[in-house]
Write a protein that holds these residues in place. Structure first.
Motif, PDB file in Angstrom:
ATOM      1  N   LEU A   9       0.856  -0.882   0.266  1.00 57.44           N
ATOM      2  CA  LEU A   9       0.320   0.703  -0.404  1.00 57.44           C
ATOM      3  C   LEU A   9       0.570   1.312   0.132  1.00 57.44           C
ATOM      4  CD1 LEU A   9      -2.871  -0.763   2.749  1.00 57.44           C
ATOM      5  CD2 LEU A   9      -2.826  -1.024  -0.295  1.00 57.44           C
ATOM      6  N   ALA A  10       1.698   1.287   0.504  1.00 58.69           N
ATOM      7  CA  ALA A  10       2.867   2.408   0.594  1.00 58.69           C
ATOM      8  C   ALA A  10       4.074   2.484  -0.425  1.00 58.69           C
ATOM      9  CB  ALA A  10       4.041   2.331   2.230  1.00 58.69           C
ATOM     10  N   GLU A  11       4.027   1.893  -1.441  1.00 57.49           N
ATOM     11  CA  GLU A  11       4.276   1.776  -2.383  1.00 57.49           C
ATOM     12  C   GLU A  11       3.252   2.629  -3.912  1.00 57.49           C
ATOM     13  OE1 GLU A  11       5.640  -2.486  -3.640  1.00 57.49           O
ATOM     14  OE2 GLU A  11       7.382  -2.224  -2.372  1.00 57.49           O
ATOM     15  N   LYS A  12       2.191   2.885  -3.138  1.00 59.78           N
ATOM     16  CA  LYS A  12       0.952   3.563  -3.869  1.00 59.78           C
ATOM     17  C   LYS A  12       1.280   5.543  -3.268  1.00 59.78           C
ATOM     18  CE  LYS A  12      -1.974   0.142  -4.381  1.00 59.78           C
ATOM     19  NZ  LYS A  12      -3.822  -0.335  -4.034  1.00 59.78           N
ATOM     20  N   GLU A  13       2.677   5.437  -2.851  1.00 58.27           N
ATOM     21  CA  GLU A  13       2.782   6.808  -2.408  1.00 58.27           C
ATOM     22  C   GLU A  13       3.004   8.177  -3.469  1.00 58.27           C
ATOM     23  OE1 GLU A  13       1.739   8.756   0.738  1.00 58.27           O
ATOM     24  OE2 GLU A  13       0.464   7.286  -0.367  1.00 58.27           O
ATOM     25  N   THR A  14       3.401   8.867  -3.333  1.00 57.35           N
ATOM     26  CA  THR A  14       3.935   9.631  -4.268  1.00 57.35           C
ATOM     27  C   THR A  14       5.579  10.083  -4.320  1.00 57.35           C
ATOM     28  OG1 THR A  14       2.836  11.618  -4.844  1.00 57.35           O
ATOM     29  CG2 THR A  14       1.850   9.805  -6.313  1.00 57.35           C
ATOM     30  N   VAL A  15       6.133  10.216  -5.121  1.00 56.95           N
ATOM     31  CA  VAL A  15       7.641  11.103  -4.594  1.00 56.95           C
ATOM     32  C   VAL A  15       7.881  10.956  -5.948  1.00 56.95           C
ATOM     33  CG1 VAL A  15       8.955   8.791  -5.330  1.00 56.95           C
ATOM     34  CG2 VAL A  15       9.701   9.832  -4.017  1.00 56.95           C
ATOM     35  N   THR A  16       8.791  12.635  -5.883  1.00 53.21           N
ATOM     36  CA  THR A  16       9.175  13.087  -6.993  1.00 53.21           C
ATOM     37  C   THR A  16      10.534  12.316  -7.611  1.00 53.21           C
ATOM     38  OG1 THR A  16       8.873  15.007  -6.213  1.00 53.21           O
ATOM     39  CG2 THR A  16      10.061  15.410  -7.646  1.00 53.21           C
ATOM     40  N   ILE A  17      10.619  12.122  -9.137  1.00 52.01           N
ATOM     41  CA  ILE A  17      11.633  12.071  -9.808  1.00 52.01           C
ATOM     42  C   ILE A  17      12.375  12.964 -11.080  1.00 52.01           C
ATOM     43  CG2 ILE A  17      11.719   9.369  -8.846  1.00 52.01           C
ATOM     44  CD1 ILE A  17      10.131   9.026 -12.410  1.00 52.01           C
ATOM     45  N   ILE A  18      13.754  12.981 -10.580  1.00 49.26           N
ATOM     46  CA  ILE A  18      13.989  13.290 -11.559  1.00 49.26           C
ATOM     47  C   ILE A  18      14.155  12.471 -12.833  1.00 49.26           C
ATOM     48  CG2 ILE A  18      16.110  14.962 -12.359  1.00 49.26           C
ATOM     49  CD1 ILE A  18      16.378  16.555  -9.620  1.00 49.26           C
ATOM     50  N   PRO A  19      13.804  12.731 -14.026  1.00 50.10           N
ATOM     51  CA  PRO A  19      14.362  11.211 -14.869  1.00 50.10           C
ATOM     52  C   PRO A  19      15.585  11.909 -15.812  1.00 50.10           C
ATOM     53  CG  PRO A  19      11.919  12.174 -15.536  1.00 50.10           C
ATOM     54  CD  PRO A  19      12.959  12.242 -14.540  1.00 50.10           C
ATOM     55  N   ASN A  20      16.136  10.664 -16.110  1.00 53.40           N
ATOM     56  CA  ASN A  20      17.533  10.948 -17.457  1.00 53.40           C
ATOM     57  C   ASN A  20      17.211  10.462 -18.412  1.00 53.40           C
ATOM     58  OD1 ASN A  20      17.882   7.999 -17.076  1.00 53.40           O
ATOM     59  ND2 ASN A  20      19.412   8.339 -15.804  1.00 53.40           N
ATOM     60  N   PHE A  21      15.572   9.891 -18.844  1.00 52.30           N
ATOM     61  CA  PHE A  21      15.431   9.786 -20.039  1.00 52.30           C
ATOM     62  C   PHE A  21      14.041  10.937 -20.510  1.00 52.30           C
ATOM     63  CE2 PHE A  21      12.957   8.008 -16.504  1.00 52.30           C
ATOM     64  CZ  PHE A  21      11.566   7.732 -18.112  1.00 52.30           C
ATOM     65  N   SER A  22      13.906  10.334 -22.124  1.00 56.95           N
ATOM     66  CA  SER A  22      12.078  10.962 -22.183  1.00 56.95           C
ATOM     67  C   SER A  22      11.404  10.055 -22.375  1.00 56.95           C
ATOM     68  CB  SER A  22      12.905  12.100 -23.556  1.00 56.95           C
ATOM     69  OG  SER A  22      13.513  12.857 -23.762  1.00 56.95           O
ATOM     70  N   LEU A  23      10.118  10.323 -22.135  1.00 54.58           N
ATOM     71  CA  LEU A  23       8.736   9.441 -22.880  1.00 54.58           C
ATOM     72  C   LEU A  23       7.727  10.059 -22.890  1.00 54.58           C
ATOM     73  CD1 LEU A  23       7.877   6.099 -22.757  1.00 54.58           C
ATOM     74  CD2 LEU A  23       7.860   6.433 -20.756  1.00 54.58           C
ATOM     75  N   ASP A  24       6.960   9.422 -23.596  1.00 54.26           N
ATOM     76  CA  ASP A  24       5.229  10.654 -23.654  1.00 54.26           C
ATOM     77  C   ASP A  24       4.580  10.516 -22.721  1.00 54.26           C
ATOM     78  OD1 ASP A  24       5.888  11.916 -25.679  1.00 54.26           O
ATOM     79  OD2 ASP A  24       5.093  10.910 -26.978  1.00 54.26           O
ATOM     80  N   LYS A  25       3.187  10.466 -22.318  1.00 52.73           N
ATOM     81  CA  LYS A  25       3.206  10.444 -20.861  1.00 52.73           C
ATOM     82  C   LYS A  25       2.562   9.431 -21.162  1.00 52.73           C
ATOM     83  CE  LYS A  25       0.031  13.091 -18.578  1.00 52.73           C
ATOM     84  NZ  LYS A  25      -1.177  14.370 -18.886  1.00 52.73           N
ATOM     85  N   ILE A  26       2.185   8.156 -19.668  1.00 52.44           N
ATOM     86  CA  ILE A  26       1.170   6.498 -20.167  1.00 52.44           C
ATOM     87  C   ILE A  26       1.035   6.340 -19.440  1.00 52.44           C
ATOM     88  CG2 ILE A  26       4.240   6.061 -20.555  1.00 52.44           C
ATOM     89  CD1 ILE A  26       4.331   4.909 -17.485  1.00 52.44           C
ATOM     90  N   TYR A  27      -0.124   6.066 -20.193  1.00 51.13           N
ATOM     91  CA  TYR A  27      -1.465   6.061 -19.643  1.00 51.13           C
ATOM     92  C   TYR A  27      -1.239   4.052 -18.750  1.00 51.13           C
ATOM     93  CZ  TYR A  27      -2.198   9.576 -22.799  1.00 51.13           C
ATOM     94  OH  TYR A  27      -1.557  10.889 -23.330  1.00 51.13           O
ATOM     95  N   LEU A  28      -2.314   5.016 -17.367  1.00 52.92           N
ATOM     96  CA  LEU A  28      -2.199   2.827 -16.684  1.00 52.92           C
ATOM     97  C   LEU A  28      -3.551   3.344 -16.180  1.00 52.92           C
ATOM     98  CD1 LEU A  28       1.946   3.328 -14.771  1.00 52.92           C
ATOM     99  CD2 LEU A  28       0.349   2.059 -17.143  1.00 52.92           C
ATOM    100  N   ILE A  29      -3.859   2.308 -15.596  1.00 51.79           N
ATOM    101  CA  ILE A  29      -4.930   1.868 -14.872  1.00 51.79           C
ATOM    102  C   ILE A  29      -5.214   3.162 -13.468  1.00 51.79           C
ATOM    103  CG2 ILE A  29      -6.851   0.871 -13.396  1.00 51.79           C
ATOM    104  CD1 ILE A  29      -6.058  -2.020 -15.589  1.00 51.79           C
ATOM    105  N   GLY A  30      -3.962   3.005 -12.944  1.00 55.65           N
ATOM    106  CA  GLY A  30      -4.250   3.690 -11.624  1.00 55.65           C
ATOM    107  C   GLY A  30      -4.341   5.855 -11.544  1.00 55.65           C
ATOM    108  N   GLY A  31      -3.993   5.758 -13.081  1.00 58.98           N
ATOM    109  CA  GLY A  31      -3.785   7.114 -13.500  1.00 58.98           C
ATOM    110  C   GLY A  31      -2.767   7.040 -14.654  1.00 58.98           C
TER     111      GLY A  31
END
Length: 186
Positions: A9-31
């Protein structure tokens, strides 16, 4: 519910990351998540942040509460108060464990943070045990415990339920009309 389920359950909490790659928005069941652009912060669930970190695709930014000074204030307040004080996150213990186990290189003063969170946890569990002992010894029927986390409740659950069950059996056997002192399992 066991500790691994609380961690899930804790793994669903959000955290900020700084990616080093490019990717468009991904669409998942959870959002929807993203878009991901190098060096631009984005909020993602902890499970994804840890996955990307393990694949060296991002750097995790520690939550604002994961700071030595803030945790020292929380620890001192917890020690000073008789009641449970609000915690910085409902999953503070699980998030600390996950982030320090998999991304300690991204968290400044990781060892101090680990020690402070453990101190907070130990203080709260000691309070919880004292509260449960007081509750049981005073033969109370109900109690109100504010500001507890799911993991803390999970830690004391078995002890408290077994104790209350024994109290119920003892009380029912002391009342007139009970079945001659025979214990009943419920």
């Amino acid at each position: 519910m066991d500790a691994s389920e609380v961690e899930f359950l804790a793994e669903k909490e959000t955290v900020t990351i700084i990616p080093n790659f490019s990717l468009d928005k991904i669409y998942l069941i959870g959002g929807d998540l993203g878009p991901f652009n190098p060096s631009l912060p984005v909020d993602v669930p902890v499970w994804l942040a840890l996955n990307l970190k393990q694949r060296q695709k991002c750097r995790i930014v520690p939550p604002a509460w994961m700071d030595v000074e803030k945790l020292e204030e929380i620890r001192d307040l917890e020690r000073k108060e008789d009641t449970f004080t609000p915690v910085p996150s409902p999953y503070y213990m699980e998030l600390t464990k996950l982030l320090l186990n998999y991304a300690s290189d991204n968290i400044p003063k990781a060892d101090e943070i680990r020690t402070l969170v453990k101190d907070i946890w130990d203080t709260r569990i000691a309070k919880l045990r004292l509260s449960a002992d007081s509750f049981i010894s005073q033969l109370e029927a109900h109690a109100k415990l504010d500001n507890l986390t799911l993991m803390e409740i999970n830690t004391i659950r078995t002890f408290l339920l077994d104790s209350l069950n024994c109290m119920y059996k003892l009380r029912s056997n002391l009342q007139p009309g009970s079945s001659k002192g025979q214990f009943k399992d419920f």
